[in-house]
Structures are given as C-alpha cells and as structure tokens.
Design a protein around this motif. Structure first.
Motif, PDB file in Angstrom:
ATOM      1  N   ALA A  33       4.061   7.746 -16.145  1.00  0.00           N
ATOM      2  CA  ALA A  33       3.694   7.781 -14.724  1.00  0.00           C
ATOM      3  C   ALA A  33       2.401   7.005 -14.489  1.00  0.00           C
ATOM      4  O   ALA A  33       2.275   6.289 -13.486  1.00  0.00           O
ATOM      5  CB  ALA A  33       3.541   9.224 -14.257  1.00  0.00           C
ATOM      6  N   ARG A  34       1.459   7.113 -15.394  1.00  0.00           N
ATOM      7  CA  ARG A  34       0.205   6.353 -15.262  1.00  0.00           C
ATOM      8  C   ARG A  34       0.460   4.849 -15.350  1.00  0.00           C
ATOM      9  O   ARG A  34      -0.155   4.070 -14.630  1.00  0.00           O
ATOM     10  CB  ARG A  34      -0.793   6.783 -16.329  1.00  0.00           C
ATOM     11  N   ARG A  35       1.355   4.452 -16.246  1.00  0.00           N
ATOM     12  CA  ARG A  35       1.690   3.018 -16.347  1.00  0.00           C
ATOM     13  C   ARG A  35       2.340   2.532 -15.048  1.00  0.00           C
ATOM     14  O   ARG A  35       2.064   1.419 -14.598  1.00  0.00           O
ATOM     15  CB  ARG A  35       2.605   2.765 -17.547  1.00  0.00           C
ATOM     16  N   LEU A  36       3.192   3.338 -14.471  1.00  0.00           N
ATOM     17  CA  LEU A  36       3.809   2.985 -13.194  1.00  0.00           C
ATOM     18  C   LEU A  36       2.733   2.783 -12.128  1.00  0.00           C
ATOM     19  O   LEU A  36       2.738   1.786 -11.407  1.00  0.00           O
ATOM     20  CB  LEU A  36       4.789   4.086 -12.760  1.00  0.00           C
ATOM     21  N   LEU A  37       1.801   3.704 -12.064  1.00  0.00           N
ATOM     22  CA  LEU A  37       0.709   3.603 -11.098  1.00  0.00           C
ATOM     23  C   LEU A  37      -0.134   2.358 -11.360  1.00  0.00           C
ATOM     24  O   LEU A  37      -0.509   1.645 -10.430  1.00  0.00           O
ATOM     25  CB  LEU A  37      -0.153   4.865 -11.142  1.00  0.00           C
ATOM     26  N   GLN A  38      -0.408   2.063 -12.611  1.00  0.00           N
ATOM     27  CA  GLN A  38      -1.192   0.870 -12.958  1.00  0.00           C
ATOM     28  C   GLN A  38      -0.489  -0.404 -12.513  1.00  0.00           C
ATOM     29  O   GLN A  38      -1.140  -1.349 -12.048  1.00  0.00           O
ATOM     30  CB  GLN A  38      -1.460   0.824 -14.456  1.00  0.00           C
ATOM     31  N   TYR A  88       1.552  -0.786  -9.926  1.00  0.00           N
ATOM     32  CA  TYR A  88       1.417  -0.931  -8.476  1.00  0.00           C
ATOM     33  C   TYR A  88      -0.030  -1.217  -8.083  1.00  0.00           C
ATOM     34  O   TYR A  88      -0.281  -1.963  -7.133  1.00  0.00           O
ATOM     35  CB  TYR A  88       1.964   0.287  -7.746  1.00  0.00           C
ATOM     36  N   ALA A  89      -0.988  -0.643  -8.797  1.00  0.00           N
ATOM     37  CA  ALA A  89      -2.396  -0.940  -8.520  1.00  0.00           C
ATOM     38  C   ALA A  89      -2.700  -2.409  -8.818  1.00  0.00           C
ATOM     39  O   ALA A  89      -3.426  -3.071  -8.072  1.00  0.00           O
ATOM     40  CB  ALA A  89      -3.306  -0.025  -9.331  1.00  0.00           C
ATOM     41  N   ALA A  90      -2.124  -2.934  -9.882  1.00  0.00           N
ATOM     42  CA  ALA A  90      -2.318  -4.347 -10.206  1.00  0.00           C
ATOM     43  C   ALA A  90      -1.734  -5.243  -9.122  1.00  0.00           C
ATOM     44  O   ALA A  90      -2.308  -6.283  -8.781  1.00  0.00           O
ATOM     45  CB  ALA A  90      -1.688  -4.670 -11.563  1.00  0.00           C
ATOM     46  N   LEU A 127       0.819  -1.210   0.000  1.00  0.00           N
ATOM     47  CA  LEU A 127       0.000   0.000   0.000  1.00  0.00           C
ATOM     48  C   LEU A 127       0.855   1.264   0.000  1.00  0.00           C
ATOM     49  O   LEU A 127       0.508   2.251  -0.660  1.00  0.00           O
ATOM     50  CB  LEU A 127      -0.965  -0.020   1.184  1.00  0.00           C
ATOM     51  N   ASN A 128       1.958   1.237   0.726  1.00  0.00           N
ATOM     52  CA  ASN A 128       2.872   2.382   0.713  1.00  0.00           C
ATOM     53  C   ASN A 128       3.422   2.613  -0.696  1.00  0.00           C
ATOM     54  O   ASN A 128       3.526   3.757  -1.156  1.00  0.00           O
ATOM     55  CB  ASN A 128       4.018   2.179   1.700  1.00  0.00           C
ATOM     56  N   MET A 129       3.796   1.537  -1.372  1.00  0.00           N
ATOM     57  CA  MET A 129       4.322   1.672  -2.733  1.00  0.00           C
ATOM     58  C   MET A 129       3.244   2.160  -3.696  1.00  0.00           C
ATOM     59  O   MET A 129       3.517   2.956  -4.596  1.00  0.00           O
ATOM     60  CB  MET A 129       4.918   0.360  -3.221  1.00  0.00           C
ATOM     61  N   LEU A 130       2.011   1.689  -3.519  1.00  0.00           N
ATOM     62  CA  LEU A 130       0.909   2.172  -4.354  1.00  0.00           C
ATOM     63  C   LEU A 130       0.710   3.669  -4.149  1.00  0.00           C
ATOM     64  O   LEU A 130       0.557   4.421  -5.113  1.00  0.00           O
ATOM     65  CB  LEU A 130      -0.377   1.407  -4.033  1.00  0.00           C
ATOM     66  N   CYS A 131       0.741   4.105  -2.908  1.00  0.00           N
ATOM     67  CA  CYS A 131       0.610   5.537  -2.618  1.00  0.00           C
ATOM     68  C   CYS A 131       1.779   6.328  -3.206  1.00  0.00           C
ATOM     69  O   CYS A 131       1.585   7.417  -3.762  1.00  0.00           O
ATOM     70  CB  CYS A 131       0.523   5.778  -1.115  1.00  0.00           C
ATOM     71  N   ALA A 132       2.985   5.782  -3.094  1.00  0.00           N
ATOM     72  CA  ALA A 132       4.156   6.463  -3.654  1.00  0.00           C
ATOM     73  C   ALA A 132       4.032   6.575  -5.165  1.00  0.00           C
ATOM     74  O   ALA A 132       4.365   7.619  -5.745  1.00  0.00           O
ATOM     75  CB  ALA A 132       5.433   5.707  -3.274  1.00  0.00           C
ATOM     76  N   ALA A 133       3.549   5.530  -5.821  1.00  0.00           N
ATOM     77  CA  ALA A 133       3.353   5.586  -7.277  1.00  0.00           C
ATOM     78  C   ALA A 133       2.262   6.594  -7.630  1.00  0.00           C
ATOM     79  O   ALA A 133       2.380   7.323  -8.617  1.00  0.00           O
ATOM     80  CB  ALA A 133       3.000   4.201  -7.815  1.00  0.00           C
ATOM     81  N   GLY A 134       1.209   6.647  -6.823  1.00  0.00           N
ATOM     82  CA  GLY A 134       0.160   7.642  -7.043  1.00  0.00           C
ATOM     83  C   GLY A 134       0.686   9.053  -6.875  1.00  0.00           C
ATOM     84  O   GLY A 134       0.358   9.962  -7.648  1.00  0.00           O
ATOM     85  N   CYS A 192      -1.741  -4.653  -6.087  1.00  0.00           N
ATOM     86  CA  CYS A 192      -2.617  -4.556  -4.910  1.00  0.00           C
ATOM     87  C   CYS A 192      -4.064  -4.925  -5.228  1.00  0.00           C
ATOM     88  O   CYS A 192      -4.955  -4.728  -4.396  1.00  0.00           O
ATOM     89  CB  CYS A 192      -2.583  -3.131  -4.357  1.00  0.00           C
ATOM     90  N   ALA A 193      -4.313  -5.456  -6.404  1.00  0.00           N
ATOM     91  CA  ALA A 193      -5.686  -5.715  -6.847  1.00  0.00           C
ATOM     92  C   ALA A 193      -6.472  -6.593  -5.881  1.00  0.00           C
ATOM     93  O   ALA A 193      -7.679  -6.411  -5.703  1.00  0.00           O
ATOM     94  CB  ALA A 193      -5.675  -6.333  -8.241  1.00  0.00           C
ATOM     95  N   ASP A 194      -5.798  -7.534  -5.236  1.00  0.00           N
ATOM     96  CA  ASP A 194      -6.502  -8.449  -4.332  1.00  0.00           C
ATOM     97  C   ASP A 194      -6.981  -7.781  -3.045  1.00  0.00           C
ATOM     98  O   ASP A 194      -7.838  -8.324  -2.345  1.00  0.00           O
ATOM     99  CB  ASP A 194      -5.616  -9.647  -3.995  1.00  0.00           C
ATOM    100  N   ILE A 195      -6.471  -6.611  -2.716  1.00  0.00           N
ATOM    101  CA  ILE A 195      -6.883  -5.942  -1.480  1.00  0.00           C
ATOM    102  C   ILE A 195      -7.616  -4.624  -1.733  1.00  0.00           C
ATOM    103  O   ILE A 195      -8.013  -3.943  -0.791  1.00  0.00           O
ATOM    104  CB  ILE A 195      -5.681  -5.700  -0.533  1.00  0.00           C
ATOM    105  N   LEU A 196      -7.804  -4.282  -3.006  1.00  0.00           N
ATOM    106  CA  LEU A 196      -8.525  -3.051  -3.344  1.00  0.00           C
ATOM    107  C   LEU A 196      -9.938  -3.383  -3.792  1.00  0.00           C
ATOM    108  O   LEU A 196     -10.161  -4.376  -4.492  1.00  0.00           O
ATOM    109  CB  LEU A 196      -7.807  -2.281  -4.452  1.00  0.00           C
ATOM    110  N   ALA A 197     -10.880  -2.540  -3.402  1.00  0.00           N
ATOM    111  CA  ALA A 197     -12.262  -2.719  -3.830  1.00  0.00           C
ATOM    112  C   ALA A 197     -12.356  -2.478  -5.329  1.00  0.00           C
ATOM    113  O   ALA A 197     -11.566  -1.720  -5.904  1.00  0.00           O
ATOM    114  CB  ALA A 197     -13.168  -1.744  -3.078  1.00  0.00           C
TER     115      ALA A 197
END
Length: 121
Positions: free
Chosen positions: A94-99, A101-103, A52-59, A105-110
């Motif tokens: 930057a959007r690809r980077l965020l995608q 990290y979001a991928a 989650l920290n890495m997802l936030c950092a990518a965001g 975390c997909a199992d824990i994101l709504a």
C-alpha cells in the motif's frame, strides 16, 4: 479535489463496493485536507483534479490497509491484485502504491523538507 471521486477511486483500488467505501468518508475528507495542504501555491487545482483525487484515493487505500492490518485483517485487494500475506507485506504494498501516485504529483506538491546539500571542509 472531490470526496465522492476520491471514494469512487478508493473503492476500485481497495476492491470495495461504493457502499462499503462510503464508510471511509471521514477518513477521505481528512486525507483530502492533508493533501490540499501539500499542494504548491498557485497550482491550478481544476487542471490537476484527477491526479490529486487519485493521490488521495491511494492515501486512503494505504490508511485502509494499515487499519485492516491493525485489526488483524487477512487479505486486501488493491485494484486487480489480491494480497494474501502478512500485514507488514500488505502495508508495504500500500505504501508503494501511495509513493507511485505521489511521484506522479511531484510537480504540484510542495517539497517535504528533504534537501541535498554539500558540506565543504
């Protein structure tokens, strides 16, 4: 999720010093709040803090690139990669980077509301 860790990871992704990254603390806190709102109920936050920290950092990195592009910034460094291109290409990277990290975390994101359905006629 911890703001200091998010800022530390953001500094690495964006090629900033830790001091420079501190200038984006308010934005980091906003992204942290947004991300917390996307986490599935009953998720063990402590066990998933690193992802989650890495997802936030990518965001945060994505928003940073968009801000720099809006201000007419020239080059952006994402991790070990320096991008010297048009603002649109920087934003896409930057959007690809965020995608990515979001991928991760997909199992824990709504779900974000996208649904596959079949229409019977």
């Amino acid at each position: 999720m911890q703001t200091e860790e998010i800022l530390r990871q953001f500094a690495l992704l964006a090629g900033l010093t830790p001091k420079e990254a501190q200038n984006y603390q308010a934005l980091a806190e906003l992204i942290q709040t947004e991300t917390a709102g996307r986490v599935r109920p009953n998720t063990n936050l402590a066990a998933n803090a690193q992802r989650l920290n890495m997802l936030c950092a990518a965001g945060l990195c994505c928003r940073y690139v968009l801000l720099k592009s809006a201000q007419g910034g020239g080059s952006v460094t994402l991790g070990d990669v320096s991008v010297h291109s048009a603002p649109q290409q920087e934003a896409e990277a930057a959007r690809r980077l965020l995608q990515e990290y979001a991928a991760a975390c997909a199992d824990i994101l709504a779900d974000d509301g996208f649904v596959f359905e079949q229409v019977k006629v």
